[in-house]
Scaffold this motif. Structure first.
Motif, PDB file in Angstrom:
ATOM      1  N   ILE A 166      -2.718  -4.640   6.834  1.00  0.00           N
ATOM      2  CA  ILE A 166      -2.318  -3.448   6.442  1.00  0.00           C
ATOM      3  C   ILE A 166      -2.432  -2.518   7.619  1.00  0.00           C
ATOM      4  O   ILE A 166      -3.156  -2.811   8.663  1.00  0.00           O
ATOM      5  CB  ILE A 166      -3.237  -2.998   5.088  1.00  0.00           C
ATOM      6  CG1 ILE A 166      -4.883  -2.865   5.922  1.00  0.00           C
ATOM      7  CG2 ILE A 166      -3.110  -3.661   4.025  1.00  0.00           C
ATOM      8  CD1 ILE A 166      -5.550  -2.115   4.823  1.00  0.00           C
ATOM      9  N   TYR A 167      -1.522  -1.235   7.422  1.00  0.00           N
ATOM     10  CA  TYR A 167      -1.466  -0.635   8.323  1.00  0.00           C
ATOM     11  C   TYR A 167      -1.627   0.773   7.923  1.00  0.00           C
ATOM     12  O   TYR A 167      -1.037   1.358   6.682  1.00  0.00           O
ATOM     13  CB  TYR A 167       0.070  -0.663   9.149  1.00  0.00           C
ATOM     14  CG  TYR A 167       0.592  -1.912   9.725  1.00  0.00           C
ATOM     15  CD1 TYR A 167       0.197  -2.212  10.976  1.00  0.00           C
ATOM     16  CD2 TYR A 167       0.977  -2.825   8.761  1.00  0.00           C
ATOM     17  CE1 TYR A 167       0.790  -3.468  11.350  1.00  0.00           C
ATOM     18  CE2 TYR A 167       1.350  -4.213   9.181  1.00  0.00           C
ATOM     19  CZ  TYR A 167       1.195  -4.308  10.515  1.00  0.00           C
ATOM     20  OH  TYR A 167       1.483  -5.785  10.903  1.00  0.00           O
ATOM     21  N   PRO A 168      -2.268   1.599   8.419  1.00  0.00           N
ATOM     22  CA  PRO A 168      -2.823   2.842   7.855  1.00  0.00           C
ATOM     23  C   PRO A 168      -1.602   4.056   7.802  1.00  0.00           C
ATOM     24  O   PRO A 168      -1.009   4.253   8.916  1.00  0.00           O
ATOM     25  CB  PRO A 168      -3.923   3.675   8.816  1.00  0.00           C
ATOM     26  CG  PRO A 168      -4.394   2.509   9.633  1.00  0.00           C
ATOM     27  CD  PRO A 168      -3.177   1.329   9.669  1.00  0.00           C
ATOM     28  N   PRO A 188      -9.698  -7.701   2.987  1.00  0.00           N
ATOM     29  CA  PRO A 188      -9.706  -8.441   1.789  1.00  0.00           C
ATOM     30  C   PRO A 188      -8.728  -8.047   1.075  1.00  0.00           C
ATOM     31  O   PRO A 188      -8.410  -6.872   0.856  1.00  0.00           O
ATOM     32  CB  PRO A 188     -11.067  -8.369   1.267  1.00  0.00           C
ATOM     33  CG  PRO A 188     -12.052  -7.685   2.342  1.00  0.00           C
ATOM     34  CD  PRO A 188     -11.191  -7.001   3.393  1.00  0.00           C
ATOM     35  N   LYS A 189      -8.025  -8.986   0.284  1.00  0.00           N
ATOM     36  CA  LYS A 189      -6.803  -8.896  -0.673  1.00  0.00           C
ATOM     37  C   LYS A 189      -6.957  -7.578  -1.650  1.00  0.00           C
ATOM     38  O   LYS A 189      -6.393  -6.683  -1.694  1.00  0.00           O
ATOM     39  CB  LYS A 189      -6.580  -9.942  -1.375  1.00  0.00           C
ATOM     40  CG  LYS A 189      -4.949  -9.968  -2.212  1.00  0.00           C
ATOM     41  CD  LYS A 189      -4.896 -11.047  -2.642  1.00  0.00           C
ATOM     42  CE  LYS A 189      -3.467 -10.945  -3.510  1.00  0.00           C
ATOM     43  NZ  LYS A 189      -3.165 -12.332  -3.941  1.00  0.00           N
ATOM     44  N   ARG A 190      -8.237  -7.645  -2.397  1.00  0.00           N
ATOM     45  CA  ARG A 190      -8.333  -6.794  -3.520  1.00  0.00           C
ATOM     46  C   ARG A 190      -8.682  -5.025  -2.733  1.00  0.00           C
ATOM     47  O   ARG A 190      -8.191  -4.040  -3.270  1.00  0.00           O
ATOM     48  CB  ARG A 190      -9.564  -6.952  -4.457  1.00  0.00           C
ATOM     49  CG  ARG A 190      -9.139  -8.354  -4.968  1.00  0.00           C
ATOM     50  CD  ARG A 190      -9.999  -8.666  -6.121  1.00  0.00           C
ATOM     51  NE  ARG A 190      -9.972  -9.559  -6.954  1.00  0.00           N
ATOM     52  CZ  ARG A 190     -10.457 -10.018  -8.009  1.00  0.00           C
ATOM     53  NH1 ARG A 190     -11.380  -9.273  -8.498  1.00  0.00           N
ATOM     54  NH2 ARG A 190     -10.108 -10.924  -8.531  1.00  0.00           N
ATOM     55  N   HIS A 191      -9.224  -5.212  -1.537  1.00  0.00           N
ATOM     56  CA  HIS A 191      -9.680  -3.930  -1.017  1.00  0.00           C
ATOM     57  C   HIS A 191      -8.052  -3.433  -0.375  1.00  0.00           C
ATOM     58  O   HIS A 191      -8.014  -2.381  -0.712  1.00  0.00           O
ATOM     59  CB  HIS A 191     -10.600  -4.092   0.104  1.00  0.00           C
ATOM     60  CG  HIS A 191     -11.089  -2.756   0.854  1.00  0.00           C
ATOM     61  ND1 HIS A 191     -11.390  -1.668   0.234  1.00  0.00           N
ATOM     62  CD2 HIS A 191     -10.616  -2.407   1.948  1.00  0.00           C
ATOM     63  CE1 HIS A 191     -11.712  -0.766   1.157  1.00  0.00           C
ATOM     64  NE2 HIS A 191     -11.107  -1.211   2.287  1.00  0.00           N
ATOM     65  N   ALA A 192      -7.355  -4.162   0.139  1.00  0.00           N
ATOM     66  CA  ALA A 192      -6.118  -3.743   0.998  1.00  0.00           C
ATOM     67  C   ALA A 192      -5.235  -3.270  -0.363  1.00  0.00           C
ATOM     68  O   ALA A 192      -4.395  -2.440  -0.434  1.00  0.00           O
ATOM     69  CB  ALA A 192      -5.355  -5.044   1.474  1.00  0.00           C
ATOM     70  N   LEU A 205      -6.287   0.290  -1.381  1.00  0.00           N
ATOM     71  CA  LEU A 205      -5.840   1.134  -0.304  1.00  0.00           C
ATOM     72  C   LEU A 205      -4.265   1.451  -0.426  1.00  0.00           C
ATOM     73  O   LEU A 205      -3.754   2.534  -0.355  1.00  0.00           O
ATOM     74  CB  LEU A 205      -6.150   0.695   1.122  1.00  0.00           C
ATOM     75  CG  LEU A 205      -7.617   0.733   1.395  1.00  0.00           C
ATOM     76  CD1 LEU A 205      -7.812  -0.036   2.684  1.00  0.00           C
ATOM     77  CD2 LEU A 205      -8.190   2.121   1.552  1.00  0.00           C
ATOM     78  N   ILE A 206      -3.417   0.302  -0.779  1.00  0.00           N
ATOM     79  CA  ILE A 206      -1.710   0.360  -0.759  1.00  0.00           C
ATOM     80  C   ILE A 206      -1.742   1.274  -2.082  1.00  0.00           C
ATOM     81  O   ILE A 206      -0.851   2.490  -1.932  1.00  0.00           O
ATOM     82  CB  ILE A 206      -1.393  -1.191  -0.700  1.00  0.00           C
ATOM     83  CG1 ILE A 206      -1.347  -1.586   0.439  1.00  0.00           C
ATOM     84  CG2 ILE A 206       0.146  -0.922  -1.117  1.00  0.00           C
ATOM     85  CD1 ILE A 206      -1.062  -2.943   0.369  1.00  0.00           C
ATOM     86  N   ALA A 207      -2.428   1.086  -2.989  1.00  0.00           N
ATOM     87  CA  ALA A 207      -2.261   1.964  -4.338  1.00  0.00           C
ATOM     88  C   ALA A 207      -2.471   3.139  -4.269  1.00  0.00           C
ATOM     89  O   ALA A 207      -1.744   4.137  -4.737  1.00  0.00           O
ATOM     90  CB  ALA A 207      -2.838   1.383  -5.642  1.00  0.00           C
ATOM     91  N   ASP A 243       1.500  -2.638   3.710  1.00  0.00           N
ATOM     92  CA  ASP A 243       1.514  -4.218   4.030  1.00  0.00           C
ATOM     93  C   ASP A 243       2.556  -4.109   5.005  1.00  0.00           C
ATOM     94  O   ASP A 243       2.885  -5.356   5.439  1.00  0.00           O
ATOM     95  CB  ASP A 243       1.199  -5.056   3.064  1.00  0.00           C
ATOM     96  CG  ASP A 243       2.385  -5.002   1.879  1.00  0.00           C
ATOM     97  OD1 ASP A 243       2.949  -3.925   2.067  1.00  0.00           O
ATOM     98  OD2 ASP A 243       2.507  -5.853   0.974  1.00  0.00           O
ATOM     99  N   LYS A 244       3.551  -3.332   5.056  1.00  0.00           N
ATOM    100  CA  LYS A 244       4.633  -3.652   5.872  1.00  0.00           C
ATOM    101  C   LYS A 244       4.552  -2.829   7.208  1.00  0.00           C
ATOM    102  O   LYS A 244       4.181  -1.611   7.192  1.00  0.00           O
ATOM    103  CB  LYS A 244       5.999  -2.789   4.980  1.00  0.00           C
ATOM    104  CG  LYS A 244       6.468  -3.764   3.771  1.00  0.00           C
ATOM    105  CD  LYS A 244       7.261  -2.809   2.985  1.00  0.00           C
ATOM    106  CE  LYS A 244       7.607  -3.562   1.754  1.00  0.00           C
ATOM    107  NZ  LYS A 244       6.329  -3.639   0.832  1.00  0.00           N
TER     108      LYS A 244
END
Length: 82
Positions: free
Chosen positions: A39-41, A62-66, A69-71, A77-78
């Motif tokens: 992921i990218y901030p 970790p997938k769920r944490h990421a 953060l995206i939500a 993730d791009k």
């Protein structure tokens, strides 16, 4: 001990050597697994005691944490264009 007694014992199977590349404990920073997402901030925030800066380098989380953060709109993730 006679040879007939040793034949009655089950034979052990040969173990194969594990390569260093196959070590599940070894984490490679550039490698992405199904359990982690790079992921990218998008905004500055504190994550795991570190401040992640807007426009900073991407990192694996970790997938769920990421996904959280995206939500929340804090990361993507791009890979952003420079």
């Amino acid at each position: 001990m006679s040879t007939s007694e040793s034949d009655d014992k089950p034979k052990t199977q040969r173990r194969t050597a594990v390569k260093a590349d196959d070590d599940p404990k070894e984490e490679k920073p550039a490698t992405q697994t199904a359990q982690t997402i790079e992921i990218y901030p998008l905004r500055s925030y504190q994550d795991a005691g570190e401040i992640k800066r807007r426009g900073g380098p991407g990192y694996n989380a970790p997938k769920r944490h990421a996904e959280r953060l995206i939500a929340a709109g804090l990361a993507t993730d791009k890979k952003p264009k420079a």
